[in-house]
Scaffold this active site. Structure first.
Site, PDB file in Angstrom:
ATOM      1  N   ARG A  98     -86.654 -90.979  27.774  1.00  0.00           N
ATOM      2  CA  ARG A  98     -85.841 -90.937  26.464  1.00  0.00           C
ATOM      3  C   ARG A  98     -84.657 -90.344  26.525  1.00  0.00           C
ATOM      4  O   ARG A  98     -84.109 -89.971  25.447  1.00  0.00           O
ATOM      5  CB  ARG A  98     -86.763 -90.025  25.516  1.00  0.00           C
ATOM      6  CG  ARG A  98     -88.457 -90.369  25.324  1.00  0.00           C
ATOM      7  CD  ARG A  98     -88.569 -91.714  24.841  1.00  0.00           C
ATOM      8  NE  ARG A  98     -87.920 -92.097  23.635  1.00  0.00           N
ATOM      9  CZ  ARG A  98     -88.376 -91.727  22.239  1.00  0.00           C
ATOM     10  NH1 ARG A  98     -89.516 -91.382  22.168  1.00  0.00           N
ATOM     11  NH2 ARG A  98     -87.625 -92.164  21.267  1.00  0.00           N
ATOM     12  N   ARG A 107     -81.328 -89.918  22.347  1.00  0.00           N
ATOM     13  CA  ARG A 107     -81.854 -88.717  21.479  1.00  0.00           C
ATOM     14  C   ARG A 107     -80.700 -87.471  21.411  1.00  0.00           C
ATOM     15  O   ARG A 107     -80.268 -87.191  20.144  1.00  0.00           O
ATOM     16  CB  ARG A 107     -83.157 -88.138  22.173  1.00  0.00           C
ATOM     17  CG  ARG A 107     -84.416 -88.830  21.757  1.00  0.00           C
ATOM     18  CD  ARG A 107     -85.466 -88.189  22.085  1.00  0.00           C
ATOM     19  NE  ARG A 107     -86.720 -88.611  20.976  1.00  0.00           N
ATOM     20  CZ  ARG A 107     -87.903 -88.155  21.356  1.00  0.00           C
ATOM     21  NH1 ARG A 107     -88.020 -87.122  22.341  1.00  0.00           N
ATOM     22  NH2 ARG A 107     -89.000 -88.526  20.520  1.00  0.00           N
ATOM     23  N   ARG A 149     -75.632 -93.944  14.944  1.00  0.00           N
ATOM     24  CA  ARG A 149     -77.124 -93.670  14.078  1.00  0.00           C
ATOM     25  C   ARG A 149     -76.592 -93.501  12.528  1.00  0.00           C
ATOM     26  O   ARG A 149     -77.449 -93.871  11.535  1.00  0.00           O
ATOM     27  CB  ARG A 149     -77.773 -92.475  14.440  1.00  0.00           C
ATOM     28  CG  ARG A 149     -79.246 -91.960  14.237  1.00  0.00           C
ATOM     29  CD  ARG A 149     -79.532 -90.846  15.026  1.00  0.00           C
ATOM     30  NE  ARG A 149     -81.093 -90.781  14.462  1.00  0.00           N
ATOM     31  CZ  ARG A 149     -81.287 -90.027  13.652  1.00  0.00           C
ATOM     32  NH1 ARG A 149     -80.441 -89.324  12.774  1.00  0.00           N
ATOM     33  NH2 ARG A 149     -82.862 -89.603  13.202  1.00  0.00           N
ATOM     34  N   ASP A 192     -87.413-100.131  21.541  1.00  0.00           N
ATOM     35  CA  ASP A 192     -88.783 -99.343  21.173  1.00  0.00           C
ATOM     36  C   ASP A 192     -90.057 -99.911  21.507  1.00  0.00           C
ATOM     37  O   ASP A 192     -90.047-101.228  21.665  1.00  0.00           O
ATOM     38  CB  ASP A 192     -88.673 -98.942  19.705  1.00  0.00           C
ATOM     39  CG  ASP A 192     -89.685 -97.596  19.540  1.00  0.00           C
ATOM     40  OD1 ASP A 192     -89.337 -96.662  19.592  1.00  0.00           O
ATOM     41  OD2 ASP A 192     -90.794 -97.953  18.855  1.00  0.00           O
ATOM     42  N   TYR A 239    -100.764 -97.100  16.992  1.00  0.00           N
ATOM     43  CA  TYR A 239     -99.948 -97.392  15.937  1.00  0.00           C
ATOM     44  C   TYR A 239    -100.240 -98.436  14.885  1.00  0.00           C
ATOM     45  O   TYR A 239    -100.045 -98.396  13.551  1.00  0.00           O
ATOM     46  CB  TYR A 239     -98.414 -97.445  16.278  1.00  0.00           C
ATOM     47  CG  TYR A 239     -97.579 -96.175  16.481  1.00  0.00           C
ATOM     48  CD1 TYR A 239     -97.240 -95.214  16.025  1.00  0.00           C
ATOM     49  CD2 TYR A 239     -97.704 -95.853  18.137  1.00  0.00           C
ATOM     50  CE1 TYR A 239     -96.617 -94.160  16.289  1.00  0.00           C
ATOM     51  CE2 TYR A 239     -97.239 -94.660  18.799  1.00  0.00           C
ATOM     52  CZ  TYR A 239     -96.749 -93.923  17.810  1.00  0.00           C
ATOM     53  OH  TYR A 239     -96.117 -92.701  18.226  1.00  0.00           O
TER      54      TYR A 239
HETATM   55  O1  CP3 Z   1     -84.295 -93.625  26.692  1.00  0.00           O
HETATM   56  C1  CP3 Z   1     -85.083 -94.055  26.069  1.00  0.00           C
HETATM   57  O2  CP3 Z   1     -86.151 -93.539  25.712  1.00  0.00           O
HETATM   58  C2  CP3 Z   1     -85.102 -95.399  25.396  1.00  0.00           C
HETATM   59  C3  CP3 Z   1     -85.457 -96.066  24.394  1.00  0.00           C
HETATM   60  C4  CP3 Z   1     -86.928 -95.463  23.749  1.00  0.00           C
HETATM   61  C5  CP3 Z   1     -87.212 -95.356  22.300  1.00  0.00           C
HETATM   62  N1  CP3 Z   1     -88.758 -95.198  22.109  1.00  0.00           N
HETATM   63  C6  CP3 Z   1     -86.107 -95.243  21.281  1.00  0.00           C
HETATM   64  C7  CP3 Z   1     -86.341 -94.555  20.055  1.00  0.00           C
HETATM   65  C8  CP3 Z   1     -88.280 -95.543  24.364  1.00  0.00           C
HETATM   66  C9  CP3 Z   1     -88.712 -95.727  25.854  1.00  0.00           C
HETATM   67  C10 CP3 Z   1     -89.252 -95.175  23.322  1.00  0.00           C
HETATM   68  C11 CP3 Z   1     -90.688 -95.126  23.519  1.00  0.00           C
HETATM   69  C12 CP3 Z   1     -91.516 -94.872  22.393  1.00  0.00           C
HETATM   70  N2  CP3 Z   1     -91.267 -95.114  21.113  1.00  0.00           N
HETATM   71  C13 CP3 Z   1     -92.677 -94.187  22.702  1.00  0.00           C
HETATM   72  C14 CP3 Z   1     -93.531 -93.890  23.957  1.00  0.00           C
HETATM   73  C15 CP3 Z   1     -92.830 -92.586  24.689  1.00  0.00           C
HETATM   74  C16 CP3 Z   1     -92.842 -91.417  24.123  1.00  0.00           C
HETATM   75  O3  CP3 Z   1     -91.913 -90.589  24.081  1.00  0.00           O
HETATM   76  O4  CP3 Z   1     -93.817 -91.045  24.052  1.00  0.00           O
HETATM   77  C17 CP3 Z   1     -93.357 -93.990  21.347  1.00  0.00           C
HETATM   78  C18 CP3 Z   1     -94.789 -93.257  21.314  1.00  0.00           C
HETATM   79  C19 CP3 Z   1     -92.465 -94.796  20.427  1.00  0.00           C
HETATM   80  C20 CP3 Z   1     -92.847 -94.695  18.955  1.00  0.00           C
HETATM   81  C21 CP3 Z   1     -91.599 -93.955  18.309  1.00  0.00           C
HETATM   82  N3  CP3 Z   1     -90.614 -94.611  18.294  1.00  0.00           N
HETATM   83  C22 CP3 Z   1     -91.641 -92.639  17.691  1.00  0.00           C
HETATM   84  C23 CP3 Z   1     -92.859 -91.777  17.754  1.00  0.00           C
HETATM   85  C24 CP3 Z   1     -90.441 -92.641  17.042  1.00  0.00           C
HETATM   86  C25 CP3 Z   1     -89.971 -91.623  16.165  1.00  0.00           C
HETATM   87  C26 CP3 Z   1     -89.588 -90.324  16.758  1.00  0.00           C
HETATM   88  C27 CP3 Z   1     -88.819 -90.301  18.066  1.00  0.00           C
HETATM   89  O5  CP3 Z   1     -87.498 -89.955  17.965  1.00  0.00           O
HETATM   90  O6  CP3 Z   1     -89.067 -90.597  19.101  1.00  0.00           O
HETATM   91  C28 CP3 Z   1     -89.431 -93.734  17.496  1.00  0.00           C
HETATM   92  C29 CP3 Z   1     -88.128 -93.875  17.057  1.00  0.00           C
HETATM   93  C30 CP3 Z   1     -87.097 -93.908  18.159  1.00  0.00           C
HETATM   94  N4  CP3 Z   1     -87.390 -94.790  19.142  1.00  0.00           N
HETATM   95  C31 CP3 Z   1     -86.134 -92.987  18.417  1.00  0.00           C
HETATM   96  C32 CP3 Z   1     -85.346 -93.569  19.150  1.00  0.00           C
HETATM   97  C33 CP3 Z   1     -84.164 -93.114  19.955  1.00  0.00           C
HETATM   98  C34 CP3 Z   1     -85.494 -92.165  17.070  1.00  0.00           C
HETATM   99  C35 CP3 Z   1     -84.549 -93.174  16.276  1.00  0.00           C
HETATM  100  C36 CP3 Z   1     -83.759 -92.015  15.552  1.00  0.00           C
HETATM  101  O7  CP3 Z   1     -84.122 -91.299  14.933  1.00  0.00           O
HETATM  102  O8  CP3 Z   1     -82.559 -92.079  15.754  1.00  0.00           O
END
Ligand code: CP3
Length: 341
Positions: free
Chosen positions: A25, A29, A38, A74, A151
């Site tokens: 991640r 972030r 964002r 994602d 999900y």
């Molecule tokens: O560097 C990276 O991680 C590349 C991008 C990436 C995102 N999501 C971007 C994202 C990756 C690899 C993921 C994977 C992901 N998404 C997982 C598996 C990995 C893990 O951390 O367990 C899961 C379960 C998700 C589902 C998901 N998407 C959740 C639970 C959330 C909200 C909370 C959070 O910030 O993770 C997202 C949204 C999301 N995906 C964001 C990002 C940068 C946050 C968006 C924001 O608020 O700006």
């Protein structure tokens, strides 16, 4: 050829002068430059606009200089492409307003044409590969079928995913139908990602640890295994499971190149269970990035000693937390670079 191929060498089990490092991640972030984007664009606009996704992928590369990039996207773009609506709600996370609960819901789910529905991801990979100028490899990823299923059935994040689990035990055939549809879509998706330029694939099984060891085999590993069998010839595959140390031995006897380890499993146990058959990746507790900088360095060096510097990729045990100060993330990467065998 790649200028820095430490990551690929570690996955191939070749000896390296120091282990490679990246952070799960890392894209999207912690960085202030991400926060700026964002404010301007909503989450799925950022994912679906190839130039923006490529830019966000590059942000941690320019600043932190890890040994691998991971595409900004994602795991939930898969249900979207399968025709299920997905929203990202501020302070809540992903929400699927019409979750899959019945045989009828699941029969309506399509296995999409990847280029048609997810062409924007492929385009983002192509742009990112150009921006990377062959400096470091690019990781393409997908969620495990089980984690995506959680999900799709629950409709939102959850600590227990009890509705998703209930479907497995009340109507196992229906659950397996949906898991198979996600698997078929994911295989086609990952192959297209490699064709577009991804050098390595990672599968995130973030919710695997909610299942008992026997149920894990039936509802999660069975499907991850199908994916690994189908794509291992296309690119090296890393499987990251959270809370799934109990399955490491079996996983290490598949075609995976690497296995992700979380911080609840010791390096010693992970090595014992995997017997040198695969590279291991992990397992710094993401909360330990809040430690003073000197402690981060010391703990990282200790972790490398414990895993051993070969067949090893330094990483966190789960995703970086959004509020980690940037200099602490930097200290993690720099600690690995200062390690001497
Ligand atoms: O560097 C990276 O991680 C590349 C991008 C990436 C995102 N999501 C971007 C994202 C990756 C690899 C993921 C994977 C992901 N998404 C997982 C598996 C990995 C893990 O951390 O367990 C899961 C379960 C998700 C589902 C998901 N998407 C959740 C639970 C959330 C909200 C909370 C959070 O910030 O993770 C997202 C949204 C999301 N995906 C964001 C990002 C940068 C946050 C968006 C924001 O608020 O700006």
């Amino acid at each position: 050829m790649l200028k820095n191929n430490l990551f690929l060498k570690a996955l191939e089990g070749k000896s390296v002068e120091r282990p490679p490092v990246w952070m799960m991640r890392q894209a999207g972030r912690t960085l202030p430059e991400y926060r700026k984007l964002r404010e301007k664009y909503d989450f799925f606009t950022r994912c679906q606009t190839p130039e923006l996704a490529a830019e966000i992928t590059m942000q941690p590369i320019r600043r932190l200089k890890p040994d691998a990039a991971i595409l900004f996207s994602d795991i939930l773009v898969i249900p979207q492409a399968m025709g299920v609506e997905v929203e990202l709600q501020e302070n809540i996370g992903p929400v699927l307003p019409s979750p899959m609960r019945s045989k009828k819901d699941i029969q309506q789910i399509i296995i999409p044409d990847i280029r048609e529905r997810l062409g924007y991801v492929l385009e983002a990979i192509k742009i990112t590969k150009e921006l990377l100028e062959n400096e470091i490899p690019l990781i393409g990823f997908a969620g495990s079928p089980w984690t995506v299923f959680c999900y799709m059935v629950e409709g939102k994040g959850s600590k227990t995913f009890s509705k998703a689990k209930a479907l497995c035990f009340s109507e196992p055939e229906v659950a397996h139908q949906l898991l198979q549809k996600i698997t078929d879509t994911t295989i086609a998706y990952l192959k297209e990602k490699v064709k577009a330029g991804a050098d390595v694939l990672q599968i995130f099984d973030s919710w695997g640890g909610l299942l008992s060891p026997a149920d894990y085999q039936e509802f999660s590993w069975k499907y991850i295994h199908q994916i690994v069998e189908a794509v291992a010839e296309w690119a090296p595959v890393i499987v990251y499971g959270k809370g799934t140390w109990f399955a490491l031995e079996k996983m290490s006897k598949s075609k995976v190149s690497g296995l992700g380890i979380d911080w609840t499993c010791t390096p010693e146990l992970a090595r014992k269970l995997t017997g040198g058959r695969v590279a291991l990746q992990g397992n710094f507790d993401p909360s330990q990035l809040f430690a003073p900088l000197a402690d981060i360095k010391r703990k990282v060096h200790k972790m490398i000693e414990e895993f051993g510097p070969d067949n090893y990729i330094v990483n966190l045990g789960h995703g970086i937390l959004p509020n980690v100060p940037v200099d602490h993330a930097q200290a993690f990467v720099d600690a690995v670079k200062s390690y001497k065998k």
